[in-house]
Design an enzyme around this catalytic site. Structure first.
Site, PDB file in Angstrom:
ATOM      1  N   SER A 197     -11.015  -8.340  -0.044  1.00 11.36           N
ATOM      2  CA  SER A 197      -9.942  -7.824   0.832  1.00 11.36           C
ATOM      3  C   SER A 197      -8.690  -8.295   0.029  1.00 11.36           C
ATOM      4  CB  SER A 197     -10.174  -8.072   2.304  1.00 11.36           C
ATOM      5  OG  SER A 197      -8.845  -7.832   2.910  1.00 11.36           O
ATOM      6  N   HIS A 227       2.423  -8.158  -0.874  1.00  7.65           N
ATOM      7  CA  HIS A 227       3.757  -7.963  -0.510  1.00  7.65           C
ATOM      8  C   HIS A 227       4.495  -8.142  -1.622  1.00  7.65           C
ATOM      9  CE1 HIS A 227       2.820  -6.940   3.649  1.00  7.65           C
ATOM     10  NE2 HIS A 227       1.944  -8.040   3.622  1.00  7.65           N
ATOM     11  N   HIS A 283      -2.766  -2.247   0.054  1.00  9.00           N
ATOM     12  CA  HIS A 283      -3.938  -2.947   0.581  1.00  9.00           C
ATOM     13  C   HIS A 283      -5.127  -2.388  -0.178  1.00  9.00           C
ATOM     14  CE1 HIS A 283      -7.150  -1.880   3.381  1.00  9.00           C
ATOM     15  NE2 HIS A 283      -7.442  -3.356   3.906  1.00  9.00           N
ATOM     16  N   ASN A 342      -9.811  -2.971   0.026  1.00  8.62           N
ATOM     17  CA  ASN A 342     -10.791  -3.798   0.625  1.00  8.62           C
ATOM     18  C   ASN A 342     -12.039  -2.891   0.295  1.00  8.62           C
ATOM     19  OD1 ASN A 342     -12.793  -3.227   3.164  1.00  8.62           O
ATOM     20  ND2 ASN A 342     -12.082  -5.567   3.108  1.00  8.62           N
ATOM     21  N   THR A 343     -13.168  -3.396  -0.378  1.00  8.80           N
ATOM     22  CA  THR A 343     -14.646  -2.964  -0.167  1.00  8.80           C
ATOM     23  C   THR A 343     -15.446  -3.934   0.187  1.00  8.80           C
ATOM     24  OG1 THR A 343     -14.705  -3.359  -2.605  1.00  8.80           O
ATOM     25  CG2 THR A 343     -13.991  -1.203  -1.939  1.00  8.80           C
ATOM     26  N   HIS A 391      -2.885   8.420  -5.803  1.00  7.43           N
ATOM     27  CA  HIS A 391      -3.956   9.469  -5.209  1.00  7.43           C
ATOM     28  C   HIS A 391      -4.766   9.933  -6.516  1.00  7.43           C
ATOM     29  CE1 HIS A 391      -3.369   9.723  -0.958  1.00  7.43           C
ATOM     30  NE2 HIS A 391      -2.106   9.316  -1.000  1.00  7.43           N
ATOM     31  N   HIS A 448       1.777   3.973  18.238  1.00  2.98           N
ATOM     32  CA  HIS A 448       2.873   3.479  19.460  1.00  2.98           C
ATOM     33  C   HIS A 448       4.069   3.764  18.689  1.00  2.98           C
ATOM     34  CE1 HIS A 448       2.185  -0.341  17.215  1.00  2.98           C
ATOM     35  NE2 HIS A 448       3.616  -0.077  17.230  1.00  2.98           N
TER      36      HIS A 448
END
Length: 289
Positions: free
Chosen positions: A105, A109, A119, A121-122, A152, A182
């Site tokens: 992970s 920043h 970010h 993560n695998t 991408h 939110h």
């Protein structure tokens, strides 16, 4: 029933190798910027009552001139999910709460607000089932279309080498997952996200494991290739106090997502992971206005 122990070991070796390659690449960028910053590695051991081999991991953190704070964690843990949590995990249940998980992970920043945060993560998990998951998403405080497209494109190519449906499916999954309900906004400009890429079949799932492992490796390689290019493109850009304020407010949104919605954070906390490693995803500084 397939014994996934040697396959877990192979996945663990890859995640550790990828960690070493990524950290070396990031340290090289710091050298280019005239910084001697380096990763500091802290091993940790998981604790679980009655479990003689709960596993653990290594937390790697660097604070430099370009990377204000970057964490790269690798862990391999074994044990039982807590009551009430097992039923939320693919292939686990209150009656069969056992699991093994290994993964990498990463969250970066950046000091310059023109450089996108990121970010990645695998992971490979074994419960009553065995599956891979992971992905990567780009999180720029100040988005650039060419950065977004290049990021991408790297993962589109990684997906295309394995399944023509992967990129569209996993891009949409990322768009849906990395969203802050939110606030009604996306966390960044997306990427790919996949989960429950299961290993099953008449051979016990071995062939599917090899396919899914190869794909997961290509996801890691795509990240290793594309992200340093984006960092080098933007790290020397001039920025204003307003740019920095934009970055710090955006980081507040990032922190809200990771603390309220992120499944990886919850998984780490519910499985007795290292708190500092789990929360290394939080930015070093953020503001709410």
């Amino acid at each position: 029933m397939t014994d996934w122990t040697p396959y877990t070991a192979r996945a663990k070796d890859w995640f550790e190798s990828l960690r070493d390659q990524i950290c070396a690449a990031f340290e090289s960028i710091e050298r280019e910027a005239g910084s001697d910053a380096a990763f500091e590695y802290t091993p940790w051991q998981r604790e679980e009552e009655g479990n003689e081999s709960p596993g653990g991991g290594t937390r790697g953190v660097m604070k430099g001139k370009v990377f204000e704070k970057v964490g790269v964690n690798v862990s391999t843990v074994h044990g039982n999910f807590a009551p009430g949590f097992a039923d939320t995990i693919n292939g686990a249940s209150e009656e069969n709460p056992g699991f093994t998980a290994t993964g990498i992970s990463l969250v970066a920043h950046m000091a310059n607000p023109h450089v996108p945060a990121v970010h990645m993560n695998t992971r490979f998990l074994v419960t009553g089932k065995a599956w891979f998951g992971g992905g990567a998403d780009l999180n720029p405080p100040i988005p650039y279309d060419d950065d977004t497209e290049q990021f991408h494109a790297a993962f589109r190519a990684a997906c295309a080498g394995h399944n023509p449906t992967y990129y569209d499916r996993f891009r949409k999954w990322a768009d849906d997952y990395f969203f802050i309900p939110h606030r009604g906004v996306a966390r960044g400009v997306g990427g790919i996200f996949y989960d429950h890429l299961e290993c099953d079949g008449e051979d016990g799932g071995v062939a599917a494991w090899e396919r899914n492992f190869a794909f997961t490796q290509d996801v890691g390689k795509a990240f290793l290739d594309v992200y340093p290019q984006l960092v080098r493109r933007r790290m020397g850009a001039e920025f204003t106090p307003e740019d920095k304020r934009t970055q710090l407010e955006w980081r507040g949104r990032y922190a809200e997502f990771n603390l309220v919605y992120d499944r990886g954070t919850l998984f780490g906390l519910k499985t007795g992971g290292n708190i500092d490693a789990i929360l290394m995803s939080l930015p070093p500084e953020a503001t709410w206005s």
